[in-house]
Design an enzyme around this catalytic site. Structure first.
Site, PDB file in Angstrom:
ATOM      1  N   ASP A 132       0.850  -1.095  -0.146  1.00 63.11           N
ATOM      2  CA  ASP A 132       0.023   0.007  -0.064  1.00 63.11           C
ATOM      3  C   ASP A 132       0.925   1.247  -0.170  1.00 63.11           C
ATOM      4  OD1 ASP A 132      -1.790   1.873   0.483  1.00 63.11           O
ATOM      5  OD2 ASP A 132      -2.419   1.184   2.604  1.00 63.11           O
ATOM      6  N   ASP A 309      -1.923   6.018  -4.897  1.00 63.20           N
ATOM      7  CA  ASP A 309      -2.186   5.378  -3.448  1.00 63.20           C
ATOM      8  C   ASP A 309      -2.840   3.794  -4.214  1.00 63.20           C
ATOM      9  OD1 ASP A 309      -3.019   3.928  -1.263  1.00 63.20           O
ATOM     10  OD2 ASP A 309      -4.776   5.358  -0.870  1.00 63.20           O
TER      11      ASP A 309
END
Ligand SMILES: *[C@@H]1O[C@H](CO)[C@@H](O)[C@H](O)[C@H]1NC(C)=O
Ligand SMILES: *[C@@H]1O[C@H](CO)[C@@H](O)[C@H](O)[C@H]1NC(C)=O
Ligand SMILES: *[C@@H]1O[C@H](CO)[C@@H](O)[C@H](O)[C@H]1NC(C)=O
Ligand SMILES: *[C@@H]1O[C@H](CO)[C@@H](O)[C@H](O)[C@H]1NC(C)=O
Ligand SMILES: *[C@@H]1O[C@H](CO)[C@@H](O)[C@H](O)[C@H]1NC(C)=O
Ligand SMILES: *[C@@H]1O[C@H](CO)[C@@H](O)[C@H](O)[C@H]1NC(C)=O
Ligand SMILES: *[C@@H]1O[C@H](CO)[C@@H](O)[C@H](O)[C@H]1NC(C)=O
Ligand SMILES: *[C@@H]1O[C@H](CO)[C@@H](O)[C@H](O)[C@H]1NC(C)=O
Length: 422
Positions: A132, A309
């Site tokens: 992530d 992201d």
């Protein structure tokens, strides 16, 4: 208008090309899954999407709490605010409950993340990890997590690792479903694709949100900057500081097949041509400024700040700008105002939806723009209206964008770059 940023871009491209060390010097790990908020027959999975919005809001809320503690919100983005916790109360009407149950199997099969392997400890214990770029901490289930949520997970036991060390303090993050992921803090050797970081802080969590129970991933490895972290120096920064990584670059390829994370450079077999780099505006998120949103040969929003992201499935933008964007698509309409989703006619796919940072237009393909049918004629777009508290003019570009490009994240140059997928 973008002369200044172009100069920087060119300088970065040149310095990359001039680098005596080839970009391809690291190692690669392959991801197992692809994301989808789409059911097997192509429908928009509304209940899964609503859960995802809450998860994303709470994840970034947790990030902002860490940012406030680390550097202060005023040192981050103008207009950044810690929003209230996005609980799941009023929107839980009977119909969404019904949908929720009927899609639970689909959710297990089509999870909204990309996962790969990582090991912790000596000898190494393997975990399936969600990599992530929109967070900065590492957590996995602890052997001391005895709830049913942890029963099918790989678990970390300090007694089974000769390099395990307890650290002071606790780790807590609230995701969706009003539940908390929390546990003590430990340090141990963390290995990703053969690249070891020793004494890496992480949390073996003893409380794990039920929503994680059915997922294939065991935990999350955050690849954001230290300012975003609750636990101190994130894995990639530790590995770079310890010399385990020579080139402070990692690259993502997210695609239907052969998705991977490349650590210590970029995977030159995955993209064509050079990488167009843009300087990170604030070393918190992988955030780059001066972006323009383009549709059908028109720029609909400019001077945007964008956060790249990999842990977010779709794309979120400020509500007024997203509204302006959909006005350019004839037949589009607001589908779910509470969660910011819009629909558009499936038969007239918006042409040339792209972001640019003063250089090339990086397009979102029609396939990646469509996150599922809402009716026999309307489809839901991958761009949703949502204020995540990240600041004014800030857009969050998740997998719906990243699937269209090769993305390089450079700690050496504090820059994010894009290249054409091969
Ligand atoms: C998962 O998604 C893919 C395409 O997005 C679809 O082909 C597949 O059938 C889905 N699987 C399930 C179980 O929904
Ligand atoms: C969420 O947690 C808060 C604090 O524990 C509690 O007051 C609230 O009722 C919870 N909401 C739901 C939907 O469980
Ligand atoms: C789990 O509990 C045991 C016994 O209290 C402790 O020694 C250990 O450090 C705890 N944590 C982990 C991750 O094993
Ligand atoms: C961490 O959590 C444990 C168990 O909930 C608690 O006993 C301990 O006091 C906490 N430590 C800190 C520093 O908050
Ligand atoms: C966009 O511009 C290109 C090149 O000028 C042109 O070929 C294309 O038809 C235009 N598309 C739209 C939707 O206007
Ligand atoms: C990107 O698209 C916009 C809108 O169509 C256009 O004005 C701009 O010239 C394009 N940029 C490049 C490098 O093609
Ligand atoms: C772009 O945005 C930044 C930050 O919000 C602002 O300082 C700057 O004046 C803006 N530039 C233009 C040309 O609008
Ligand atoms: C990338 O380069 C290869 C080899 O030069 C070529 O075959 C391929 O068509 C190119 N792909 C794209 C998307 O430009």
């Amino acid at each position: 208008m973008f002369v200044k940023s172009n100069v920087v871009v060119l300088a970065l491209i040149l310095s990359t090309c001039a680098s005596p060390v080839p970009e391809e010097a690291g190692t690669r790990i392959d991801f197992q899954k692809r994301n989808a908020l789409t059911t097997e027959d192509g429908w928009f999975d509304h209940a899964a999407a609503v859960r995802q919005v809450k998860y994303d809001k709470n994840k970034h809320r947790g990030n902002l709490i860490a940012v406030q503690r680390n550097i202060g919100l005023e040192a981050f983005n103008e207009g950044a605010t810690i929003l209230p916790y996005a609980g799941d109360t009023s929107s839980n009407d009977d119909s969404s409950h019904a949908k929720r149950q009927s899609v639970s199997l689909t959710d297990q099969e089509n999870d909204s993340y990309w996962s790969g392997a990582l090991s912790i400890g000596t000898p190494g214990k393997s975990f399936v990890i969600d990599f992530d770029t929109g967070s900065a901490d590492l957590w996995v289930p602890s052997a001391n997590c005895t709830s049913s949520t942890c029963s099918k997970k790989n678990k970390y036991s300090s007694a089974s690792s000769s390099t395990s060390m307890p650290r002071p303090g606790n780790f807590t993050i609230v995701y969706g479903d009003n539940s908390t992921v929390s546990g003590p803090i430990f340090a141990d050797t963390v290995t990703v694709a053969g690249i070891k970081a020793t004494k890496q802080s992480f949390s073996p969590v003893t409380t794990l949100s039920p929503s994680f129970g059915s997922e294939a991933r065991d935990g999350i490895l955050g690849l954001g900057y230290p300012a975003l972290s609750q636990l101190g120096t994130p894995y990639f920064f530790t590995a770079k500081a310890q010399g385990a990584i020579k080139i402070g670059v990692f690259g993502f390829k997210l695609a239907k097949t052969k998705s991977s994370l490349y650590i210590g450079g970029t995977d030159m077999s995955a993209y064509n041509g050079s990488i167009e780099y843009h300087p990170v505006s604030r070393q918190v998120y992988w955030q780059i400024g001066n972006a323009n949103l383009v549709i059908s040969n028109t720029t609909v929003a400019s001077n945007l700040s964008t956060i790249i992201d990999s842990g977010t499935t779709i794309i979120y933008g400020p509500p007024s700008q997203v509204k302006t964007f959909y006005r350019k698509i004839p037949g589009s309409k607001l589908y779910d105002s509470a969660n910011g989703f819009y629909s558009y006619p499936c038969s007239s796919v918006p042409s040339n939806v792209a972001f640019n940072w003063g250089g090339k237009n990086w397009s979102i393909s029609a396939t990646n723009f469509n996150i599922g049918k809402a009716s026999s004629t309307q489809c839901i777009g991958a761009i949703a209206a949502q204020d995540l508290g990240l600041g004014s003019n800030v857009w969050l570009l998740g997998d719906s964008f990243m699937k269209n490009v090769y993305t390089a994240f450079s700690v050496d140059q504090n820059a994010v770059g894009f290249a054409t997928l091969r």
